[in-house]
Design a protein around this motif. Structure first.
Motif, PDB file in Angstrom:
ATOM      1  N   UNK A   1      56.668  23.558  46.342  1.00  0.00           N
ATOM      2  CA  UNK A   1      55.540  23.129  45.619  1.00  0.00           C
ATOM      3  C   UNK A   1      54.489  22.381  46.494  1.00  0.00           C
ATOM      4  N   UNK A   2      54.980  21.993  47.701  1.00  0.00           N
ATOM      5  CA  UNK A   2      53.902  21.466  48.549  1.00  0.00           C
ATOM      6  C   UNK A   2      52.655  22.405  48.812  1.00  0.00           C
TER       7      UNK A   2
ATOM      8  N   UNK B   1      52.649  33.013  43.492  1.00  0.00           N
ATOM      9  CA  UNK B   1      53.827  33.517  44.258  1.00  0.00           C
ATOM     10  C   UNK B   1      55.253  32.919  43.548  1.00  0.00           C
ATOM     11  N   UNK B   2      55.155  31.708  43.125  1.00  0.00           N
ATOM     12  CA  UNK B   2      56.387  31.047  42.933  1.00  0.00           C
ATOM     13  C   UNK B   2      56.727  30.966  41.551  1.00  0.00           C
TER      14      UNK B   2
ATOM     15  N   UNK C   1      65.142  20.045  35.743  1.00  0.00           N
ATOM     16  CA  UNK C   1      63.623  19.846  35.407  1.00  0.00           C
ATOM     17  C   UNK C   1      63.510  18.417  34.527  1.00  0.00           C
ATOM     18  N   UNK C   2      64.789  18.082  34.112  1.00  0.00           N
ATOM     19  CA  UNK C   2      64.522  16.810  33.112  1.00  0.00           C
ATOM     20  C   UNK C   2      64.057  15.766  33.924  1.00  0.00           C
ATOM     21  N   UNK C   3      64.556  15.580  35.171  1.00  0.00           N
ATOM     22  CA  UNK C   3      64.337  14.122  35.911  1.00  0.00           C
ATOM     23  C   UNK C   3      63.369  14.421  36.846  1.00  0.00           C
ATOM     24  N   UNK C   4      62.584  15.389  36.464  1.00  0.00           N
ATOM     25  CA  UNK C   4      61.242  15.295  37.668  1.00  0.00           C
ATOM     26  C   UNK C   4      59.984  14.573  37.128  1.00  0.00           C
ATOM     27  N   UNK C   5      59.324  13.791  37.924  1.00  0.00           N
ATOM     28  CA  UNK C   5      58.150  13.195  37.778  1.00  0.00           C
ATOM     29  C   UNK C   5      56.935  14.121  38.086  1.00  0.00           C
ATOM     30  N   UNK C   6      57.116  14.759  39.186  1.00  0.00           N
ATOM     31  CA  UNK C   6      56.176  15.701  39.470  1.00  0.00           C
ATOM     32  C   UNK C   6      56.165  16.732  38.920  1.00  0.00           C
ATOM     33  N   UNK C   7      54.930  16.968  38.215  1.00  0.00           N
ATOM     34  CA  UNK C   7      54.628  18.043  37.088  1.00  0.00           C
ATOM     35  C   UNK C   7      55.318  19.639  37.559  1.00  0.00           C
ATOM     36  N   UNK C   8      54.850  19.628  38.880  1.00  0.00           N
ATOM     37  CA  UNK C   8      54.904  21.075  39.713  1.00  0.00           C
ATOM     38  C   UNK C   8      56.303  21.263  39.615  1.00  0.00           C
ATOM     39  N   UNK C   9      57.109  20.188  39.914  1.00  0.00           N
ATOM     40  CA  UNK C   9      58.652  20.295  40.144  1.00  0.00           C
ATOM     41  C   UNK C   9      59.252  20.684  38.805  1.00  0.00           C
ATOM     42  N   UNK C  10      58.897  19.892  37.679  1.00  0.00           N
ATOM     43  CA  UNK C  10      59.177  20.346  36.454  1.00  0.00           C
ATOM     44  C   UNK C  10      59.050  21.976  36.235  1.00  0.00           C
ATOM     45  N   UNK C  11      57.726  22.388  36.588  1.00  0.00           N
ATOM     46  CA  UNK C  11      57.794  24.041  36.324  1.00  0.00           C
ATOM     47  C   UNK C  11      58.417  24.574  37.447  1.00  0.00           C
ATOM     48  N   UNK C  12      58.603  24.075  38.603  1.00  0.00           N
ATOM     49  CA  UNK C  12      59.316  24.914  39.664  1.00  0.00           C
ATOM     50  C   UNK C  12      60.654  25.170  39.109  1.00  0.00           C
ATOM     51  N   UNK C  13      61.353  23.847  38.687  1.00  0.00           N
ATOM     52  CA  UNK C  13      62.825  24.240  38.145  1.00  0.00           C
ATOM     53  C   UNK C  13      62.997  24.997  36.987  1.00  0.00           C
ATOM     54  N   UNK C  14      61.830  24.888  36.124  1.00  0.00           N
ATOM     55  CA  UNK C  14      61.765  25.870  34.963  1.00  0.00           C
ATOM     56  C   UNK C  14      61.634  27.223  35.471  1.00  0.00           C
TER      57      UNK C  14
ATOM     58  N   UNK D   1      57.992  39.910  32.571  1.00  0.00           N
ATOM     59  CA  UNK D   1      56.790  40.435  32.157  1.00  0.00           C
ATOM     60  C   UNK D   1      56.151  39.167  31.380  1.00  0.00           C
ATOM     61  N   UNK D   2      56.910  38.553  30.129  1.00  0.00           N
ATOM     62  CA  UNK D   2      56.358  37.312  29.779  1.00  0.00           C
ATOM     63  C   UNK D   2      56.203  36.308  30.552  1.00  0.00           C
ATOM     64  N   UNK D   3      57.299  36.172  31.404  1.00  0.00           N
ATOM     65  CA  UNK D   3      57.399  34.879  32.190  1.00  0.00           C
ATOM     66  C   UNK D   3      56.137  34.723  33.056  1.00  0.00           C
ATOM     67  N   UNK D   4      56.028  35.886  33.863  1.00  0.00           N
ATOM     68  CA  UNK D   4      54.573  35.761  34.765  1.00  0.00           C
ATOM     69  C   UNK D   4      53.371  35.379  34.033  1.00  0.00           C
ATOM     70  N   UNK D   5      53.148  35.814  32.632  1.00  0.00           N
ATOM     71  CA  UNK D   5      51.892  35.340  32.035  1.00  0.00           C
ATOM     72  C   UNK D   5      52.030  33.765  31.685  1.00  0.00           C
ATOM     73  N   UNK D   6      53.176  33.414  30.901  1.00  0.00           N
ATOM     74  CA  UNK D   6      53.314  31.836  30.479  1.00  0.00           C
ATOM     75  C   UNK D   6      53.542  30.866  31.911  1.00  0.00           C
ATOM     76  N   UNK D   7      54.452  31.310  32.622  1.00  0.00           N
ATOM     77  CA  UNK D   7      54.557  30.464  33.782  1.00  0.00           C
ATOM     78  C   UNK D   7      53.619  30.409  34.758  1.00  0.00           C
ATOM     79  N   UNK D   8      52.928  31.472  35.043  1.00  0.00           N
ATOM     80  CA  UNK D   8      51.845  31.604  35.881  1.00  0.00           C
ATOM     81  C   UNK D   8      50.635  30.627  35.325  1.00  0.00           C
TER      82      UNK D   8
END
Lengths: 101, 529, 667
Positions: free
Chosen positions: C258-259, C268-269, C314-327, C352-359
């Motif tokens: 996430x850096x 990508x990720x 994901x529950x303990x992250x303060x960094x928003x991007x990290x929440x999404x990363x673990x998700x 397929x669906x994940x690409x859209x909503x996670x992206x």
């Protein structure tokens, strides 16, 4: 007269000559000694010639040669001694050792 | 063009550089233009001739020795001037001519201390002849002459123009100038191996007389290969001869544990010296294995193969681990060469078509990539006056183009697919999984696994080196230095290499088109397919 | 209640000119990259326009291919040989079939939208041109990977995306953590790639060809050459997939990734690169469905473990991007588990669906970070009023992720749960349902902490410009409707799309509406949202107060990511980098080189002895002595010359006497 007497005389004279050659300090005396040796040799030659006339006849001739050579050699020898005396004021053979190492 | 095909082409490629050296020796010392022009001319001509050869080479019959000739040379011992190239030596010859030309171009603006262009240029040219000659020689005496001739210019390059700082010899209470220590070590160590190699050659010469119809002994390599493939060299004789040849070639490769001359030679040598040392000289050893050891003594090679594979893999892992402990940039790259040549030797040890093909392309790729790495490292050392990675850092900020090229080359060196280095590594692993019939699968498959782990370690130290040297913020001590980014001569020398690295990576047929035919024939003849 | 498995009837054409020219979509990004490198700095958008143009081309062409596949079906491949090594043939080529057209479309549409977004996001960046060049390199590599007709090209693309990942994660390489994060990603992937490479070699050598068609043919026909290596090959390839798709224990690189700039994280990720592992398993599915099916339970286990542990993290992250990363890691676990359980369509549908909503989620996160200048949710709060587009996009995507009907994720996640349940992996299904709760909980937390309450930071918050907002809006709509392409019983288009393959394989079924599972999943998800509401909705000043659910032992464990990173560092990285490397170097300098140097020292000592003692004091002594003796003998002998005549005469006389005596005695 036997041969041996002449040979002994000759040896005696030769030894005297050798003694004089080796011991005398004066160069002229050394030359004299050399003459004595030469005479001793001549004596030997004549004595042998007299004893062996039939087989060896050259002794007298050899003696004449020796006398002639001796005369020439003395002439030159004395001339050299005279020149040495003129240059060095001495004819002591012990002092004549320039030509050494 | 018959004159070209019948030996003149190759002879010109081999001897033009040394002719150039003689011309330069006659030129006045102060006339830099003359020295540069002659240097350029006598290295560019071989490249042009090589290009003509690329067009005229018969790729369908890559296993035959082409453009060659076989003239009487030393009749009393039946040593002949027999030269020729086949699909295996051809890419290496091209590499040699190209790298020499690029080295000359680079050195136009980068003369090492003490300033003596005439001598230095002459030495580069002599080296060029020696390198080219080794690849075309098909007679053992001729091969030996060129093989040894390589040592002299390199010795002087390191000894005179090398790093003058004092160094301590580790473990002994001796201090010496780096360049002198390294030059002597390089020369004597290599010569030590070559002495045994010569014994091996002589042994083969004498033995060949027993088998040849006329009773005449021969140094001729193709003839000896014929004899060898019939299995005539056997028993203790073969073992000792292979061992003798092994010593000579293994020091040059360099194989572990005979590699220790390499790091010192590379850190001490001037940039051009390092480039040619890493780019071509290292190939002479593995080329010797492929050209001489394997075809002439195939059964013996079969017996030695597992040991060679093990040593090769040790080299891969050991080289990578040693890299991680380095503080000097050029020394790190030197150890990386030990690792890369490990892959080459692993490919050779499999005794298969895939493995030996992998070895040759690995050699070509290593020559391009590590040659370029040493160019860049040398340029950087020249500007920063240090090779210590702890002091370098933020190079990408200070010299963007140089940093970008360094990154590109480092990434190529770690074997990224799509660039030249990948094929050597991957295909030698493929070969290792499926070695020649009769070879111990356990040893080779384990070697394959360790080789694959080696690629991870290689990535490890290369990216780590990049991080330390290229990335981050530059140290304050460089604020006052005016660091000039890459100049024209450097770019002219480097861009062709970068293009070739990508080209061979994307289209490996550039190499395999020539080598495959020759390797298939070699393996078929030696090991019965 | 499950609908029966359907017979596979692959109606397909060879795609005509559209398929024959499909290689253009692979080449276009590389052309763009070269153009950007050489000309980008002079362009008004710093090369971004070239990149977006290329991605637009890719998107349009991919859409055309997808439509071709939907309407007529297409199966086409073409390979060009680029090397021959004995029996091994190396080829570059491209495949156009059901699976690849779906992937092309995902890559194409997401690339186009994210690149457009990036034009706004990366404006004024320190390395804008290079960013677009590297990003284009990534898309090109991803397409090389997806279009590959053989394992070698797959590896080329695979490592290419790994390289791009390294370059882009470490985009802000002035700070060491960023380049280190890039290296971590590269290393973790490279270690897993050992499995991939060995697996490719094993399978390719057994079959005699690296082409999918040959390997999968052999797999589908239970060929005897594959029998000894099928399971091994399957396991090894899966290890490679684990690295790229961040499965436990190779997941550690993704959160650090996430850096990189947020568009990178999004494309990508979330959407593409990390799905490469899932793609690989799907591509090799005839092998996994048949001969290697024994190891599939391993896939399910790994996938399930991953989805659970990542969700908890994901529950303990303060960094928003990290929440999404673990998700993302967690959702990838779902996909992998589904594939393992036999849900070919289910796993790919979720991809397929994940690409859209996670992206989209990452794009919204980027939008927020851009406005707030911080990644941390403790610096956010109450943003929904100032950033409406972002907020509604986030909501749409979250609902999709949490799998609330009728959003996209509902259909795909439900299908996964049904697959797990109906193929004997009930335990995995329950964990998946629990995962649904956890997902809802952490997304609810993220939503409430970011958009509700009062703003905790100091920046001037504004909505993102159009070039960023429009892609978000488009994806928000997609997050709603993307799942409607595979509604069991109503329209099972997706299933047909991706099963258009050259090789038939078993378990080609798609799950139907398993109502109990569906309702349970939905229930857990809603429960998660509700619990999150109660915990996080009320405003709290500090992060501590917000995280009222701090359970003593569990929380620190999660905060330290189960101490896995520390474990890897302590047992693997630091020993190799430190003591082991130094030991090798020491051995080299003191032992191996010690022998070499020692040989030199011994040679010198020997030489000194031979010269000094043997030669100078020995042999030469004899020579010199002879000379001295001669000299002194001469010196003694010359003393005879006194110059005195009488002495000479005396010696003459003595000599003559001796002579006479001798003559007398001896005659």
């Amino acid at each position: 007269m036997s041969l041996v007497q002449f040979l002994v005389l000759g040896a005696f004279m030769f030894s005297l000559g050798v003694y004089g050659l080796l011991v005398r300090r004066n160069a002229v005396m050394v030359l004299l000694a050399i003459e004595l040796m030469l005479n001793a040799v001549n004596l030997n030659l004549i004595a042998f010639e007299a004893a062996l006339r039939t087989t060896f006849a050259g002794g007298q001739i050899f003696a004449i040669f020796a006398i002639t050579v001796a005369a020439a050699e003395v002439g030159i020898g004395l001339a050299i001694v005279l020149l040495i005396f003129r240059n060095r004021r001495s004819v002591n053979v012990d002092e004549l050792d320039v030509m050494r190492w | 063009m018959a004159w070209f095909d019948n030996g003149w082409g190759l002879s010109l490629i081999v001897f033009l550089p040394i002719a150039g050296a003689l011309v330069i020796l006659l030129a006045p010392k102060k006339n830099l233009t003359a020295i540069k022009s002659f240097g350029l001319m006598f290295t560019a001509l071989p490249v042009l001739l090589a290009a003509v050869m690329i067009a005229r080479f018969d790729y369908g019959h890559a296993s035959t020795f082409q453009f060659g000739t076989n003239l009487s040379w030393i009749a009393s011992i039946n040593a002949r001037y027999h030269i020729g190239i086949d699909g295996i030596s051809f890419p290496l010859l091209v590499l040699s001519t190209v790298l020499t030309l690029l080295a000359v171009i680079y050195t136009f603006n980068h003369w090492p201390e003490p300033y003596n262009p005439k001598a230095f240029m002459a030495l580069i040219l002599v080296l060029g002849t020696a390198m080219n000659g080794t690849f075309v020689a098909l007679d053992l005496v001729l091969f030996f002459v060129f093989f040894e001739l390589v040592l002299l210019p390199m010795y002087f390059m390191i000894g005179i123009w090398g790093d003058k700082t004092m160094m301590k010899v580790p473990g002994f209470k001796i201090e010496a100038e780096t360049r002198l220590y390294a030059a002597i070590k390089f020369f004597v160590f290599t010569l030590f191996g070559s002495a045994f190699m010569l014994l091996g050659f002589l042994a083969l010469y004498y033995r060949s007389g027993d088998f040849l119809a006329s009773g005449a002994r021969t140094f001729d390599i193709p003839t000896l290969i014929d004899l060898g493939s019939q299995g005539l060299f056997t028993g203790t004789f073969a073992f000792l001869v292979f061992g003798a040849l092994f010593l000579g070639f293994a020091v040059k490769v360099p194989m572990w544990p005979l590699h220790t001359w390499l790091p010192d030679a590379h850190t001490a040598a001037p940039t051009v010296g390092s480039v040619l040392l890493a780019g071509i000289l290292l190939k002479l050893g593995s080329y010797g294995f492929i050209r001489i050891s394997l075809p002439i003594l195939p059964q013996e090679a079969h017996r030695w193969a597992p040991a060679i594979a093990i040593l090769a893999v040790i080299g891969i892992i050991y080289g990578a681990l040693a890299c991680l402990a380095q503080t000097d940039m050029k020394r790190l790259i030197a150890f990386s060469s030990v690792g890369h040549m490990g892959f080459v030797m692993l490919g050779i040890s499999t005794l298969t078509v895939v493995g030996i093909n992998a070895a040759v392309i690995g050699m070509v790729a290593h020559g391009l990539i590590t040659g370029l790495l040493f160019f860049v490292a040398g340029s950087m050392a020249h500007r920063y006056h240090t090779r210590e990675m702890a002091k370098l850092g933020g190079n990408q900020t200070l010299m963007p183009k140089m940093g970008a090229i360094l990154s590109f080359t480092a990434i190529a060196s770690l074997g990224l697919p799509g660039l030249a280095g990948f094929w050597g590594e991957f295909m030698s692993l493929v070969g290792s999984y499926n070695p020649a019939f009769g070879l111990d699968l356990g040893v080779f498959r384990t070697a394959m696994v360790f080789g694959a782990i080696g690629t991870v370690l290689t990535a490890g130290y290369m990216l780590w080196m990049l991080q330390r040297v290229n990335l981050g913020v530059p140290s304050a001590e460089w604020d006052s230095h005016a660091l000039i980014d890459t100049d024209v001569y450097e770019l002219t020398a480097w861009v062709p290499l970068m293009v070739l690295i990508v080209a061979v990576g994307v289209f490996p047929k550039l190499v395999f088109g020539a080598t495959n035919g020759a390797v298939v024939a070699l393996v078929a003849k030696a090991f019965g397919g | 209640m499950v609908f029966a498995a359907e017979e596979v009837m692959v109606h397909a054409t060879d795609g005509g000119w559209l398929a024959q020219w499909a290689w253009l979509i692979v080449v276009a990004p590389f052309v763009a990259m070269v153009a950007i490198v050489f000309f980008g700095k002079r362009m008004p958008r710093k090369g971004g326009e070239v990149a977006v143009g290329a991605m637009g081309f890719v998107f349009v062409y991919a859409a055309a291919l997808l439509i071709l596949n939907i309407t007529k079906g297409v199966i086409y491949q073409h390979s060009i040989q680029v090397a021959q090594l004995g029996n091994v043939s190396v080829e570059w080529g491209w495949v156009v079939d059901g699976l690849s057209t779906m992937m092309y479309f995902v890559v194409g549409i997401l690339s186009f939208l994210v690149f457009t977004y990036a034009i706004g996001y990366m404006k004024g960046d320190v390395r804008e041109t290079w960013f677009f060049a590297a990003f284009s390199l990534f898309v090109g590599s991803m397409l090389v990977l997806v279009s590959a007709p053989n394992l070698i090209q797959l590896i080329v693309g695979w490592e290419g995306v790994g390289l791009s990942s390294y370059l882009l994660i470490g985009h802000y390489w002035e700070e060491k953590e960023n380049s280190s994060a890039g290296m971590k990603a590269f290393y973790t992937n490279k270690i897993a790639d050992v499995g991939l490479i060995i697996g490719a070699i094993v399978l390719g050598t057994a079959v005699g060809s690296f082409r999918y068609s040959d390997i999968l043919d052999a797999a589908a026909s239970n060929s005897s050459v594959l029998v000894p290596v099928a399971v091994l090959g399957g396991v090894l390839l899966f290890i490679g997939a684990m690295g790229k798709s961040a499965q436990f224990p190779f997941h550690v690189w993704l959160p650090d990734a996430m850096a990189g700039p947020t568009p990178v994280s999004s494309l990508m990720h979330a959407a593409t690169m990390v799905t490469a592992g899932v793609y690989l398993v799907a591509r090799m599915y005839p092998l996994y469905a048949g001969m290697a099916s024994d190891m599939r339970v391993l896939i399910v286990i790994i996938g399930t473990v991953t989805l659970l542990i990542a969700g908890l993290l994901a529950i303990v992250q303060d960094d928003l991007k990290r929440v999404l990363a673990y998700s993302t890691v967690s959702q990838l676990g779902y996909m992998v588990a589904a594939l393992g359980a036999g849900g070919y369509t289910a796993g790919l549908f979720h991809l397929w669906t994940h690409a859209f909503f996670k992206g989209l989620l990452f794009l919204t996160a980027g939008s927020i970070i851009h406005a707030v200048h911080s990644n941390n949710m403790s610096d956010m709060g109450g943003l929904r009023k100032q950033m409406p587009v972002t907020f509604w996009s986030f909501t749409s995507a979250s609902l999709a992720l949490v799998a609330i009907i009728p959003f996209a994720g509902f259909f795909s996640k439900d299908e996964i749960l049904a697959t797990l349940g109906n193929n004997g992996y009930t335990w995995a299904m329950w964990i998946g349902i629990l995962g649904a709760f956890i997902t809802a909980f952490y997304m609810g937390r993220a939503m409430f902490l970011t958009f509700f309450g009062s703003y905790k930071g100091e920046a001037h918050v504004h909505e993102s410009p159009g070039v960023m907002a429009v892609p978000m809006a488009i994806l928000a709509v997609a997050s709603l409707i993307a799942g409607w392409v595979n509604i069991p019983g109503v329209y099972e288009g997706f299933h047909h799309w991706v099963t258009g393959r050259a090789i038939a394989f078993p378990s080609f079924s798609t799950e139907g509406f398993d109502v109990p599972v569906m309702l349970t999943g939905l229930g857990f998800a809603l429960a998660g949202i509700i619990v999150a509401y109660f915990v996080y909705f009320r405003d709290a000043e500090t992060q501590q107060a917000r995280d009222r659910v701090r359970i003593p032992v569990l929380w620190p464990l999660l905060e330290h990511k189960y101490y896995l990173d520390d474990l890897y560092l302590a047992t693997l990285i630091n020993p190799i980098k430190g003591p082991i490397a130094r030991a090798v170097n020491w051995t080299n300098s003191y032992i191996i080189d010690g022998i070499v140097n020692g040989a030199g020292v011994v040679a010198r000592i020997l030489a000194r002895f031979v010269y000094g003692d043997l030669d100078q004091k020995g042999i030469d002594l004899a020579v010199n002595t002879a000379a001295i003796v001669t000299g002194s003998a001469g010196g003694q002998a010359r003393r005879l010359q006194t110059g005195k005549v009488q002495q000479y005469a005396a010696m003459t006389v003595a000599g003559a006497v001796l002579l006479v005596i001798a003559i007398v005695i001896f005659t």
